[in-house]
Structures are given as C-alpha cells and as structure tokens.
Motif scaffolding. Structure first.
Motif, mmCIF file in Angstrom:
data_model
loop_
_atom_site.group_PDB
_atom_site.id
_atom_site.type_symbol
_atom_site.label_atom_id
_atom_site.label_comp_id
_atom_site.label_asym_id
_atom_site.label_seq_id
_atom_site.Cartn_x
_atom_site.Cartn_y
_atom_site.Cartn_z
ATOM 1 N N SER A 417 0.865 -1.229 -0.118
ATOM 2 C CA SER A 417 -0.190 0.066 0.178
ATOM 3 C C SER A 417 0.865 1.115 0.185
ATOM 4 O O SER A 417 0.558 2.279 -0.694
ATOM 5 C CB SER A 417 -0.815 -0.027 1.262
ATOM 6 N N HIS A 450 -6.906 1.135 -5.702
ATOM 7 C CA HIS A 450 -5.867 0.668 -4.623
ATOM 8 C C HIS A 450 -6.082 1.470 -3.520
ATOM 9 O O HIS A 450 -6.305 0.553 -2.354
ATOM 10 C CB HIS A 450 -4.367 0.775 -5.296
ATOM 11 N N GLY A 454 -8.100 0.096 -0.433
ATOM 12 C CA GLY A 454 -7.200 -0.283 0.712
ATOM 13 C C GLY A 454 -7.871 0.058 1.945
ATOM 14 O O GLY A 454 -7.343 -0.315 3.242
ATOM 15 N N LEU A 467 -5.259 -1.841 4.277
ATOM 16 C CA LEU A 467 -4.424 -2.979 4.210
ATOM 17 C C LEU A 467 -2.922 -2.821 4.073
ATOM 18 O O LEU A 467 -2.424 -1.417 3.938
ATOM 19 C CB LEU A 467 -4.914 -3.753 2.809
ATOM 20 N N PHE A 470 -1.987 -5.384 -1.195
ATOM 21 C CA PHE A 470 -3.399 -5.530 -2.010
ATOM 22 C C PHE A 470 -3.082 -6.651 -2.948
ATOM 23 O O PHE A 470 -2.740 -6.255 -4.255
ATOM 24 C CB PHE A 470 -3.735 -4.162 -2.574
ATOM 25 N N LYS A 478 -7.402 -9.316 0.809
ATOM 26 C CA LYS A 478 -6.680 -8.123 1.257
ATOM 27 C C LYS A 478 -6.100 -8.146 2.694
ATOM 28 O O LYS A 478 -6.658 -8.852 3.381
ATOM 29 C CB LYS A 478 -7.577 -6.870 1.358
ATOM 30 N N TYR A 480 -5.744 -6.704 5.363
ATOM 31 C CA TYR A 480 -6.239 -5.861 6.286
ATOM 32 C C TYR A 480 -5.591 -6.250 7.752
ATOM 33 O O TYR A 480 -5.588 -5.249 8.440
ATOM 34 C CB TYR A 480 -7.708 -5.915 6.300
ATOM 35 N N ASP A 681 -13.716 -7.535 2.599
ATOM 36 C CA ASP A 681 -12.913 -8.299 3.047
ATOM 37 C C ASP A 681 -13.364 -9.836 2.504
ATOM 38 O O ASP A 681 -14.127 -10.445 3.538
ATOM 39 C CB ASP A 681 -12.730 -8.442 4.375
#
Length: 768
Positions: A417, A450, A454, A467, A470, A478, A480, A681
């Motif tokens: 990210s 993105h 994210g 996140l 990605f 993802k 997270y 998610d």
C-alpha cells in the motif's frame, strides 16, 4: 517495508495566511480543553464520533495556512481546504477515517516519545504493531557515544517507533484542513506541544558529564545510536530504518505548520534539520552511497523532499543547511541510471526508493538541475505500465521484478500500500512540471482502486483499517489484518483517506487555467480568482458529471477536462450545447471563455465493461468498467478460466449476457464481479485466464479450434483491432486474420470458411 545555498527565494512562491492564530479565533481555541482529544477506551463505539464538532470556516482555515510552491511548477495543487468532497464512492472511507481521528488518544501517539525522553506517559500505551516500546526500550535511549556496533542484540523490534505518530500528525492536520474541526486542531497542537516537551527533555539528558545527544535539535522516539550505527553500515536487524522514521516525524511537523498554522512545529522541524546536517555533512560520499543503498536499514523515505520543503518554509539564517542536507540524500547510482533510461530496478525494494523521487522533483525545482527531473520521468516510465498491476500497485514481496513483467510477477504478496501512496506523489509532482495526461490517468486508476479499496469498509476508533498488501493472485484476500495498526501501510493509510480531494483539481501558476483531473462530486473555492464551482457526479457508477459555475472569475478562464486514455466517445457540453472542442482519449479537452454564474459544463464519459491483458501475457486479463477494476468473488486458488469473445460487441466491450446491479456489481455467466474499491474483505480474483477453445462470435460457434501463434490466438488478433466502425469493418478483420492463419498453415481452407460463416451469422451489431 519489511517488518522484522541560502538563496532560492526567486524559485518559490509562498502563500502566507494568518499564522498560528487568527484574530477572534485564539480565544475560541483556548476554550477547548486539549485533553478532550484523548479518546475513550479503544473498543468504544464509533457512533459517538460520527458527527463533527464546532468548526472554523474553510476561509478561516485557509487564512491560517502557509503553503509553498516552487516557481518551476507551471501547475499547482489547491489547498485541501479549497476543495470539499460531495457524496461519492469516496465518502464512506473519509467519514470512517474522521471517526478515528475524533476518537483517538493523543497520549497514545506520544507514549513512545515520552518514554524515550524519560517523561510520564499518563498511563497510555503505544498504538501497537511496529509502534511499540520493543524488547529493549530503556537501553535504546543510547546516544552515539554509548553505542558500539553489534551492541543491540534484541533485534529490530521497537526500532521504528515514532513513524506512526508522524503519520498521525500529518493525517490529523489534513483532517483539520479538510473540515476545520476545532477538536482536530486541538489534537494537532497537543501533539506538537508534547513533542516540544520531549525534545527539551532529550536535550537535557547527559552521558558522562556531557550532552547525551550530538545536537539539541535531535528529536526521536529512540536514541541517536541507530543513526551512528547506520554510518558504520549496521544492517537491518541490528537497526531498522532510522531516517525513514525521521522523515515521518518531519513530514508531520511540516504538515502541522502548513495546514494548521503551528509555528512551534516549524521550529521543531528546523531543529531536526540542523541536526541532520550536523551528522550527514561529516559523512564521505562513499559512505553516503553505501548507506542509501543498504537494504531497508538505509531506507530514508522522503527525507530529501521534506528538507527541501523545510528550506522553502524557513526564515532561519542558517537554512541553507536544509537544502545542503537534502542533496546529501541523493542516491546517485539510481538517479543517474533512471536519467539515462537504464533500468536497474529489478530486485530493488520498491518503497525504499519510490519516496526518494518526489524529493528529486523538488530538488530539480529548487536547484534548476533537470538531471533530477529527467531521472524521475525515467523512473516513472520504468514502473508504469511495465511493473504495475491493474489496480495501480507495484512490487511482489515488496521487491520489483524484471522490466515489463506483470503476469510473471504475480505472487502471494503483491502491491504494498505504501508504494501506491508514494507513486501518486510521483505522478502528481511530474504533472506539476509537465501536463502529460498519462500521469493523471495513473493517478485515477490508483486512487480509486488501490487507495480507496485499501480502506476496509468498517468503522474503527482504534486503527486505520488499511490494508498492507493489496494482492492480485487467484483467491487473494486483502491484508487488512488487525487494521495494520503501527505498520508502515497503516501509517500512510492514516493520511490517504482524508485527502482524496487533493487530485481533483489543479490550477496554473498564473491562476488563469483550471485542470479538472477527476470526476468526483466536490466543490471548489478558488480565492485567488473568484471561481466557485460545484461538480455533481456519481462517477464511476454513472457516466455523467456536471460542473456548475456558482461564482465566476472576472476574466477569461481556460478549463482543461481530462479525457481518460481508456475512454471512447466522450462528449462535452457547455450550457447544454456541444462544446465544439477536440475530445480525444488520453488528452485534456480545453474550453476557454469568460464564464458567468450559472454556466454548466457537462462531461459524459461512456462506461463500458472491457478487458485489459497483462503486458507480458495476453491470456492473463482483468475486467474493467471504465476506470474501475472488477474482481471476481471466488476462493479458488488457480486462475478462473473465462470465455468472453462470445460476449463482445463491435466496440470490443463485454455487452452480451451481462447484468449490472447497484454499486457496480456485475454478473457474467456464473461469476459475480465487484469493484476493487468497495473495501469488502472477501476472497477475489483480479486476474483471470482467457479460455476460448473455439472461434465464436456473439453466440455463433464455428466449431474450429482457436489457433495460436506468437503468444496470441486468432480471436486475440481479431479483437485487437476493435473498436470496429461497423459490421463490415469487423468482417474485414476476421477475413484478414483468418487469411494470415491460413497462409501460416495454422488453419485449413475449410475451417477458415467455417469461421467466416460464423462471423457472417453473428448478430454482433445488435444489442444484448
């Protein structure tokens, strides 16, 4: 990031507002108790923080800001306070993030700094993750005279502390600039006050009867030893990335000064700048080269960028040290290679190097050395498109692979990210110098898919819910995790979701031209020329955006409207009449006139479902809806086999047997595709494998195998010629390609005839 000279006035323009406090406002701010910024328990519901508290007007916020732009930039951004987001797909992430900033405890942010300085932490614990005390916090107060190489045997844990607090200070300053909320301003000032106390405490510490640290400007959440160890080439593991952390702290202080008017923050930043120069000016060029080339340990974020910015902002008589220090961060081997078009990125840590390039752009602006600018242009072209995935991310396992390799570099941990966050800076800074639409095409793709994607669609008072990676491999989820509290990507995530407005509009240096880059619902107030504008849009969920002039400038204004490179058939109207200007994909359409209040500009960019093939493998593809990356929801861990040739229209778009429902969710065959930006998610596929075993057109199957040559198929070569002007052009393409396959011995005359018959019968110029 892996876890384990004093002139220059002529080169910049400074916009100075009302300083630290404005007449009539100081008393109001003083009435707010800074301790109100201390959030309740981490698990407290966000409901109590959804509504904004008392706020300053945007005009008052702008009056308190100090913004600096170099003369070399022909185009500049607008202040965050000049653009307000309307209702759009970005709104949910912004609102969720404001909940976090209203709720979060200042004491938690300051805990690592206070403990390192020997001050009470007021019972607060650090945020967590990498923003931790670590296994050896007491010893890690070491000054440079206390530390011997190899002395830290406890590992890198805790050695990055302070970076997250710097990001938080930047983010809450941005949030204040965007909203004017006084409680957020209070948090900015409380953090800066706390950092000032910590720096004074550090300066007072002694070792063997002398100051513990080498310069009174030193400010960090750990001792100075990591910096001296780096100068002796300590590797990652013994240290982490000390200048990376320092960059975040400096950037936070500069944002507090620029956006929230904190003079104290600028003073702290100046102290750090002098300390940096005092260390690095003693290093040899060979020493610096080895340091900045060291994997992770030498990662310095954007130290060059913030030091140039500090030079622009400061009135310090010795401010030339800041510019000199900025140049000492130049990694000459990389700059020289990128400037000459020599690609050396393979195997390099992506986010170790991406943040250096915004600094090189600023150095070019200040010094007039275009070598820096040439290097940044070359660098961008080495990454985009040859190392960029569909959503704008780059890197596998945080490292770059070979040039022009996308499908071949898909792995288990793609697209950090932080890398996307910093590539957006590179793209926008390059655009400020040269208005090439490719920079903002990349910007749109990345910020929508993105960055917005994210941010998990979940409210939190405890962490950024952003996140880390990605990923793009089949069946990915993802990263997270726990919201990535304390990580580098959690840190950039603290900023990203409160500054979506920064790329929507840009302006020319002479205030006579407006660039509309993104079609996002928003309002713009341009104080310098009197323009007020409202953009009404639900793009990218519908195809039309209307910009209404609510207050007009007194003289002519050029409006440049970005026409995305992927678009076809875009239309522009002024006051309901065709604008009569060139509208070409991958360009800006320009309208110049004297505007009046009530004038409208309507931009229609048709949104269609289309495929994009990976650069290095024609059969590995992703599905796009305009600028939106569509991901198939599936937990399968191998590429989904997808046939689409049967669904294409004359434009080459996927239009047959496809349904669209709310929020850009599509069904094609048995698969459901949803936008990458939605923050869900779930397991997904960003890429699929095209699988057309036979030559088929709009439901007419020829029964002939889809022959292959040179990595493409017969169908690939036909549809590579789309869009077709009409049915006749389509049939000509089928005839031409099939004839070539016949001549190459890949097709019999009888099978070619079957293909031509299928194409002739196909209702390809019809609807769904």
């Amino acid at each position: 990031m892996t876890p384990e000279s004093e002139s220059g006035i002529s080169r910049r323009n400074v916009v100075v507002g009302g300083g630290v406090a404005l007449a009539g406002m100081a008393a109001a701010v003083a009435l707010l108790d800074p301790t109100q910024a201390r959030a309740a328990a981490p698990r407290q519901s966000g409901a109590a923080f959804r509504l904004a508290g008392p706020a300053r007007s945007a005009q008052v916020v702008r009056a308190g800001q100090t913004l600096v732009y170099p003369d070399a930039w022909s185009v500049r951004p607008f202040p965050l306070s000049s653009v307000k987001l309307g209702q759009s797909v970005f709104t949910r992430a912004l609102n969720q993030h404001l909940v976090l900033y209203r709720a979060y405890s200042v004491d938690k942010i300051l805990a690592v700094f206070r403990r390192n300085a020997g001050l009470p932490t007021n019972g607060a614990t650090p945020p967590g993750g990498w923003e931790e005390y670590g296994p050896n916090p007491e010893a890690q107060r070491w000054g440079p005279r206390e530390y011997t190489r190899g002395q830290n045997t406890a590992g890198a844990g805790g050695c990055l502390r302070g970076h997250y607090g710097g990001h938080f200070l930047s983010g809450v300053s941005m949030a204040y600039a965007a909203t004017g909320e006084l409680a957020l301003l209070n948090k900015v000032n409380a953090i800066v006050d706390g950092l000032e106390e910590c720096r004074a405490a550090l300066a007072a510490q002694e070792f063997q009867g002398a100051p513990r640290y080498s310069h009174p400007g030193f400010l960090s959440a750990y001792g100075e030893w990591q910096f001296s160890a780096l100068e002796e080439f300590a590797p990652y593991g013994e240290i982490w990335a000390p200048y990376y952390t320092l960059h975040k702290i400096l950037a936070g202080l500069l944002d507090a000064h620029a956006l929230a008017g904190s003079a104290k923050a600028l003073q702290l930043a100046e102290g750090i700048g002098h300390w940096v120069y005092s260390r690095l000016s003693k290093c040899t060029p060979a020493q610096l080269a080895r340091m900045w080339g060291s994997y992770i340990a030498g990662e310095y974020g954007g130290m060059n960028e913030v030091l140039v910015e500090l030079y622009w902002r400061s009135a310090d008589p010795q401010k030339s040290e800041f510019l000199d220090a900025a140049q000492l961060f130049t990694l000459h081997t990389l700059v020289d290679a990128c400037a000459t078009g020599t690609d050396t990125l393979n195997g390099k840590h992506a986010n170790q190097h991406i943040p250096q390039f915004p600094g090189y752009v600023k150095l070019a602006a200040e010094t007039g050395d275009d070598h820096y600018l040439d290097a940044t242009k070359g660098f961008f072209d080495m990454v985009v498109p040859g190392r960029v995935y569909a959503h704008g991310g780059t890197g596998e396992g945080e490292l770059w692979g070979p040039a022009n390799t996308v499908a071949g570099d898909i792995g288990p941990r793609n697209a950090e990210s932080c890398a996307a966050y910093n590539m957006l800076k590179v793209a926008s800074y390059l655009f400020f110098n040269e208005q090439d639409p490719k920079y903002m095409d990349y910007y749109e793709r990345t910020v929508l898919n993105h960055i917005l994607g994210g941010r998990r669609n979940q409210e939190s008072t405890n962490g950024p819910e952003n996140l880390y990676m990605f990923p793009v491999q089949p069946g990915a989820r993802k990263e997270y995790g726990n919201g990535n509290i304390g990580t580098c990507c959690g840190g950039t995530g603290l900023e990203s979701h409160v500054k979506y407005q920064e790329g929507i509009y840009f302006r020319s240096a002479d205030e006579s031209e407006l660039y509309v880059n993104l079609y996002i619902a928003s309002t713009l107030t341009w104080d310098e020329n009197g323009l007020e504008l409202e953009q009404v849009s639900s793009y990218p969920e519908s195809d039309t955006s209307t910009l209404t002039i609510t207050a007009a400038p007194s003289g002519p204004l050029k409006v440049h409207l970005r026409i995305p490179a992927w678009s076809r058939g875009a239309e522009i109207e002024v006051n309901g009449t065709p604008a009569g200007v060139a509208v070409e994909p991958g360009s800006y359409a320009t309208i110049e006139r004297t505007w009046a209040a009530g004038d409208t500009i309507t931009v229609r960019i048709p949104l269609t479902v289309r495929v994009e093939a990976a650069l290095d493998r024609a059969d590995i593809q992703t599905l796009m809806y305009g600028p939106v990356v569509l991901t198939a929801t599936s937990s399968a861990t191998s590429y989904l086999k997808v046939s689409l040739a049967d669904r294409l229209d004359l434009g080459g778009n996927v239009s047959r047997g496809i349904t669209k429902t709310a929020a850009n969710v599509f069904t094609i065959g048995s698969l459901s595709y949803e936008p990458a930006y939605n923050g869900r998610d779930v397991a997904y596929h960003m890429y699929f494998q095209r699988n057309e075993p036979t030559v088929t057109f709009a439901g007419q199957d020829s029964g002939v195998a889809n022959a292959r040559r040179a990595g493409t198929t017969l169908l690939d070569e036909v549809w590579a010629q789309a869009p077709f002007a009409d049915r006749s052009a389509f049939l000509d393409a089928v005839g031409e390609v099939s004839s070539a396959y016949l001549a190459a011995g890949l097709l019999t005359a009888r099978n070619r005839q079957k293909i031509l018959l299928a194409a002739g019968r196909a209702p390809i110029d019809g609807g769904k």
